[in-house]
Design a protein around this motif. Structure first.
Motif, PDB file in Angstrom:
ATOM      1  N   LEU A 147       0.827  -1.215   0.000  1.00  0.00           N
ATOM      2  CA  LEU A 147       0.000   0.000   0.000  1.00  0.00           C
ATOM      3  C   LEU A 147       0.861   1.265   0.000  1.00  0.00           C
ATOM      4  CD1 LEU A 147      -2.640  -1.344   2.540  1.00  0.00           C
ATOM      5  CD2 LEU A 147      -2.667  -1.482   0.034  1.00  0.00           C
ATOM      6  N   GLU A 148       0.213   2.399  -0.144  1.00  0.00           N
ATOM      7  CA  GLU A 148       0.851   3.727  -0.066  1.00  0.00           C
ATOM      8  C   GLU A 148       1.883   3.972  -1.160  1.00  0.00           C
ATOM      9  OE1 GLU A 148       1.494   5.484   3.932  1.00  0.00           O
ATOM     10  OE2 GLU A 148       1.403   3.423   4.622  1.00  0.00           O
ATOM     11  N   LEU A 149       1.676   3.414  -2.337  1.00  0.00           N
ATOM     12  CA  LEU A 149       2.655   3.623  -3.406  1.00  0.00           C
ATOM     13  C   LEU A 149       2.182   4.624  -4.454  1.00  0.00           C
ATOM     14  CD1 LEU A 149       3.854  -0.069  -3.843  1.00  0.00           C
ATOM     15  CD2 LEU A 149       5.097   1.805  -2.787  1.00  0.00           C
ATOM     16  N   GLY A 150       0.986   5.149  -4.278  1.00  0.00           N
ATOM     17  CA  GLY A 150       0.482   6.185  -5.192  1.00  0.00           C
ATOM     18  C   GLY A 150       0.518   5.739  -6.647  1.00  0.00           C
ATOM     19  N   ASP A 151       0.989   6.629  -7.504  1.00  0.00           N
ATOM     20  CA  ASP A 151       1.002   6.370  -8.953  1.00  0.00           C
ATOM     21  C   ASP A 151       1.927   5.217  -9.339  1.00  0.00           C
ATOM     22  OD1 ASP A 151      -0.599   8.512  -9.123  1.00  0.00           O
ATOM     23  OD2 ASP A 151       0.959   9.921  -9.805  1.00  0.00           O
ATOM     24  N   HIS A 152       2.861   4.892  -8.445  1.00  0.00           N
ATOM     25  CA  HIS A 152       3.837   3.858  -8.771  1.00  0.00           C
ATOM     26  C   HIS A 152       3.290   2.446  -8.536  1.00  0.00           C
ATOM     27  CE1 HIS A 152       7.264   6.808  -8.655  1.00  0.00           C
ATOM     28  NE2 HIS A 152       6.309   7.470  -8.017  1.00  0.00           N
ATOM     29  N   ALA A 153       2.097   2.363  -7.968  1.00  0.00           N
ATOM     30  CA  ALA A 153       1.636   1.083  -7.442  1.00  0.00           C
ATOM     31  C   ALA A 153       1.592  -0.025  -8.505  1.00  0.00           C
ATOM     32  CB  ALA A 153       0.274   1.249  -6.781  1.00  0.00           C
ATOM     33  N   ALA A 154       0.956   0.242  -9.635  1.00  0.00           N
ATOM     34  CA  ALA A 154       0.755  -0.830 -10.627  1.00  0.00           C
ATOM     35  C   ALA A 154       2.113  -1.365 -11.101  1.00  0.00           C
ATOM     36  CB  ALA A 154      -0.065  -0.309 -11.805  1.00  0.00           C
ATOM     37  N   ALA A 155       3.014  -0.455 -11.459  1.00  0.00           N
ATOM     38  CA  ALA A 155       4.325  -0.887 -11.969  1.00  0.00           C
ATOM     39  C   ALA A 155       5.126  -1.595 -10.881  1.00  0.00           C
ATOM     40  CB  ALA A 155       5.095   0.325 -12.482  1.00  0.00           C
ATOM     41  N   ALA A 156       5.037  -1.104  -9.655  1.00  0.00           N
ATOM     42  CA  ALA A 156       5.808  -1.720  -8.564  1.00  0.00           C
ATOM     43  C   ALA A 156       5.356  -3.160  -8.322  1.00  0.00           C
ATOM     44  CB  ALA A 156       5.660  -0.906  -7.288  1.00  0.00           C
ATOM     45  N   HIS A 157       4.061  -3.413  -8.469  1.00  0.00           N
ATOM     46  CA  HIS A 157       3.561  -4.777  -8.268  1.00  0.00           C
ATOM     47  C   HIS A 157       3.958  -5.678  -9.443  1.00  0.00           C
ATOM     48  CE1 HIS A 157       1.335  -2.876  -5.042  1.00  0.00           C
ATOM     49  NE2 HIS A 157       1.086  -4.083  -4.558  1.00  0.00           N
ATOM     50  N   ALA A 158       3.743  -5.180 -10.651  1.00  0.00           N
ATOM     51  CA  ALA A 158       4.101  -5.987 -11.832  1.00  0.00           C
ATOM     52  C   ALA A 158       5.595  -6.287 -11.833  1.00  0.00           C
ATOM     53  CB  ALA A 158       3.700  -5.248 -13.104  1.00  0.00           C
ATOM     54  N   GLY A 159       6.381  -5.327 -11.363  1.00  0.00           N
ATOM     55  CA  GLY A 159       7.847  -5.459 -11.375  1.00  0.00           C
ATOM     56  C   GLY A 159       8.374  -6.572 -10.499  1.00  0.00           C
ATOM     57  N   LEU A 160       7.532  -7.127  -9.657  1.00  0.00           N
ATOM     58  CA  LEU A 160       8.000  -8.213  -8.786  1.00  0.00           C
ATOM     59  C   LEU A 160       8.171  -9.527  -9.539  1.00  0.00           C
ATOM     60  CD1 LEU A 160       5.867  -7.585  -5.568  1.00  0.00           C
ATOM     61  CD2 LEU A 160       8.302  -7.081  -5.920  1.00  0.00           C
ATOM     62  N   LEU A 187      -4.161  -4.658  -6.264  1.00  0.00           N
ATOM     63  CA  LEU A 187      -2.878  -4.240  -6.829  1.00  0.00           C
ATOM     64  C   LEU A 187      -2.049  -5.441  -7.283  1.00  0.00           C
ATOM     65  CD1 LEU A 187      -2.047  -1.418  -4.278  1.00  0.00           C
ATOM     66  CD2 LEU A 187      -2.683  -1.145  -6.693  1.00  0.00           C
ATOM     67  N   MET A 188      -2.143  -6.536  -6.525  1.00  0.00           N
ATOM     68  CA  MET A 188      -1.378  -7.730  -6.877  1.00  0.00           C
ATOM     69  C   MET A 188      -1.880  -8.367  -8.180  1.00  0.00           C
ATOM     70  SD  MET A 188       1.330  -8.664  -5.410  1.00  0.00           S
ATOM     71  CE  MET A 188       2.313  -8.086  -4.018  1.00  0.00           C
ATOM     72  N   LYS A 189      -3.047  -7.940  -8.639  1.00  0.00           N
ATOM     73  CA  LYS A 189      -3.529  -8.413  -9.952  1.00  0.00           C
ATOM     74  C   LYS A 189      -2.505  -8.031 -11.028  1.00  0.00           C
ATOM     75  CE  LYS A 189      -7.012 -10.285 -12.325  1.00  0.00           C
ATOM     76  NZ  LYS A 189      -6.500 -10.237 -13.670  1.00  0.00           N
ATOM     77  N   ASN A 190      -1.830  -6.895 -10.823  1.00  0.00           N
ATOM     78  CA  ASN A 190      -0.791  -6.471 -11.775  1.00  0.00           C
ATOM     79  C   ASN A 190       0.345  -7.475 -11.848  1.00  0.00           C
ATOM     80  OD1 ASN A 190      -1.626  -3.633 -12.603  1.00  0.00           O
ATOM     81  ND2 ASN A 190      -1.738  -3.522 -10.370  1.00  0.00           N
ATOM     82  N   LEU A 191       0.719  -8.002 -10.678  1.00  0.00           N
ATOM     83  CA  LEU A 191       1.769  -9.025 -10.677  1.00  0.00           C
ATOM     84  C   LEU A 191       1.237 -10.302 -11.317  1.00  0.00           C
ATOM     85  CD1 LEU A 191       4.456 -10.321  -9.875  1.00  0.00           C
ATOM     86  CD2 LEU A 191       3.455 -10.844  -7.645  1.00  0.00           C
ATOM     87  N   TRP A 192       0.072 -10.678 -10.890  1.00  0.00           N
ATOM     88  CA  TRP A 192      -0.536 -11.923 -11.392  1.00  0.00           C
ATOM     89  C   TRP A 192      -0.525 -11.944 -12.916  1.00  0.00           C
ATOM     90  CZ3 TRP A 192      -1.528 -16.475  -9.598  1.00  0.00           C
ATOM     91  CH2 TRP A 192      -2.437 -17.312 -10.257  1.00  0.00           C
ATOM     92  N   ASP A 193      -0.921 -10.820 -13.523  1.00  0.00           N
ATOM     93  CA  ASP A 193      -0.968 -10.761 -14.979  1.00  0.00           C
ATOM     94  C   ASP A 193       0.428 -10.808 -15.598  1.00  0.00           C
ATOM     95  OD1 ASP A 193      -3.686 -10.664 -14.856  1.00  0.00           O
ATOM     96  OD2 ASP A 193      -3.800  -8.469 -14.963  1.00  0.00           O
TER      97      ASP A 193
END
Ligand SMILES: Nc1ncnc2c1ncn2[C@@H]1O[C@H](COP(=O)(O)OP(=O)(O)O)[C@@H](O)[C@H]1O
Ligand SMILES: [Mg+2]
Length: 484
Positions: free
Chosen positions: A381-394, A412-418
């Motif tokens: 949480l608390e990642l603002g605009d960076h959230a989607a990329a930060a999750h996918a980047g994992l 948000l973790m849906k970004n990583l999942w995809d």
């Protein structure tokens, strides 16, 4: 209240003078602690009736006194109290707590260190407490009590004869650290690292670095700044420390020029083995908390031990006995009907930096026979605009660290999942409650399961579900710890 062998933390007179407010009612009390919460209050504590959002400590004053509080500090009349109830009446209870904290600092001869940073504050503070409490009377913040209440509370609780004081100081916004560190007045200040944590409240990571650098605003003149040279903001922090009057900078990390540098490290699943040079002293030590990131924190701890005049060799021994705090890397082995599996409990919190560090630690942990490396992750949480990329980047550290299977929950973790390679997809669910049974179904003997997410993602539910699968195995005796 039972008689205490030790001298009081505060006499009524000292507390009243510190807060510049008169005593009313019974006034012959001595206090042995300070509390802001009746659920954890102990007999003999001074109770501060703080006024929070939607919660007013004045509603609990009667309960506090019933539980044996030495006195209550209040800013308005409280009904239903005995006529001689021991009170200190002040204009503002939080300001009164600050005044008591400042008085505790003024009377203290302790060698004091303040710790801030984007990650690793509590671990570093706990490590220093563990090391220094073996060498002298040491006082430290409880848990992560690092904000505008936690810091003055920790100060107010500091016994007069404390020899070492360790204060965690945190922030979500600019200008939060500065007033707190001015109360603490440390001789050493550690910034563990600067990363994009709480970035939604800042326009850039440089702004975060500047907010962390506020820790130098309260550094004693000629004091020491202990800074991570591997972090890209090192020069910025160093300049700011010098501008604030620091007398010395101690760089820590892997670089040749660092005064506290690691020269060799061997990262094992349950410990690290480190050779380092700390301000001219060569040392080799075992670190009971695994992970390369903890090795880096240990360099900062040892630099601090050196600055505070404590013994480095004893510190080295103490590091070997350290264990991870709950929710921050604790390893739990659960016995199944046949075999067992290992949980790495990181359920306390998460951000991209700590998530990567812990995925590396999972990568360094070999599964048992036919077991797999499994990551169970919830939203950061608390990642603002960076959230989607930060999750996918994992997905990159998942692949790099040979993690076999990922279970993810939260929007948000849906970004990583995809973004995950298909063969690493375990299951995805909206919430940790829905994910837990999916993980439970999959677990088999030999697996290593790492659980991590921001506190708000409530990953502890998955932890509880996994712990319910069987009894905890007794920790194996480690021969490194024992001499025959
Ligand atoms: N230097 C570091 N770099 C990356 N991750 C770290 C570091 N130190 C600790 N962590 C990880 O960050 C998380 C939070 O650690 P903690 O000590 O509670 O930090 P804080 O008090 O700053 O929130 C844990 O998962 C921990 O393993
Ligand atoms: Mg903390």
């Amino acid at each position: 209240m039972t008689a205490q062998a030790t001298s009081p933390l505060w006499t009524a007179q000292d507390a009243s003078a510190a807060m510049n407010a008169p005593l009313t009612g019974l006034s012959d009390w001595d206090a042995h602690g300070v509390s802001i919460d009746t659920r954890t209050l102990e007999a003999g504590d001074i109770f501060f009736a703080l006024i929070g959002e939607g919660n007013d400590g004045h509603d609990y004053v009667a309960q506090a006194l019933e539980k044996g509080a030495a006195c209550a500090v209040v800013s308005k009349p409280v009904e239903g109290l005995e006529a001689d109830a021991p009170l200190i009446e002040v204009a503002d209870t939080l300001q009164a707590l600050e005044k008591l904290g400042i008085a505790a600092r003024a009377r203290s001869k302790a060698r004091i260190c303040a710790v801030t940073g984007s990650v690793g504050k509590t671990g570093t503070k706990e490590g220093l407490l563990h090391i220094l409490s073996r060498q002298g009377r040491t006082h430290a913040s409880v848990a992560s009590y690092n904000n505008h209440i936690g810091v003055p509370l920790t100060l107010a609780r500091m016994p007069a004869d404390t020899e070492y004081g360790i204060f965690e100081i945190g922030m979500n916004h600019a200008n939060e650290i500065s007033p707190l560190v001015k109360m603490v007045r440390p001789e050493a200040a550690i910034i563990t690292t600067v990363e994009a944590v709480h970035i939604e409240n800042f326009s850039s990571v440089e702004d975060i670095a500047d907010a962390k650098a506020e820790i130098f605003d309260g550094l004693q003149s000629g004091g020491v700044a202990i800074l991570n040279q591997d972090n890209s903001h090192f020069e910025r922090l160093k300049a700011r420390a010098l501008a604030c009057g620091a007398g010395q900078i101690i760089a820590f990390g892997t670089q040749d020029m660092a005064e506290a540098r690691v020269t060799r490290m061997s990262l094992k699943p349950d410990a690290s083995y480190v050779t380092a040079t700390i301000c001219g002293h060569d040392m080799t030590y075992k670190l009971g908390v695994p992970g390369e990131h903890i090795v880096m924190n240990s360099l900062a701890m040892l630099a601090c031990v050196h600055v505070l005049g404590a013994d480095l060799a004893l510190a080295g021994f103490a590091l070997g006995e350290m264990t991870p705090p709950e929710g921050r890397g604790r390893r739990i082995e659960i016995n199944l009907a046949r075999g067992s599996f290992l949980i790495i409990d990181e359920s306390y919190n998460a951000n991209p930096t700590s998530m990567r560090a812990v995925m590396q630690a999972l990568g360094n942990t070999p599964p048992g026979s036919r077991g797999r490396r499994i990551a169970v992750v919830g939203d950061m949480l608390e990642l603002g605009d960076h959230a989607a990329a930060a999750h996918a980047g994992l997905s990159a550290p998942i692949v790099e660290n040979s993690i076999d299977l990922v279970f993810a929950c939260g929007p948000l973790m849906k970004n990583l999942w995809d973004a995950l390679p298909a063969n690493t997809r375990g299951a995805y669910a909206d919430t940790s409650a829905e994910l837990a049974p999916r993980v439970v179904k999959e677990i088999a003997s030999g697996d290593v399961v790492m659980i991590k997410g921001s506190l708000g993602s409530r990953m502890a539910r998955v932890l509880e579900a996994l712990k319910a699968l069987g009894p905890e195995a007794q920790p194996k005796k480690n021969n490194n710890e024992e001499l025959v």
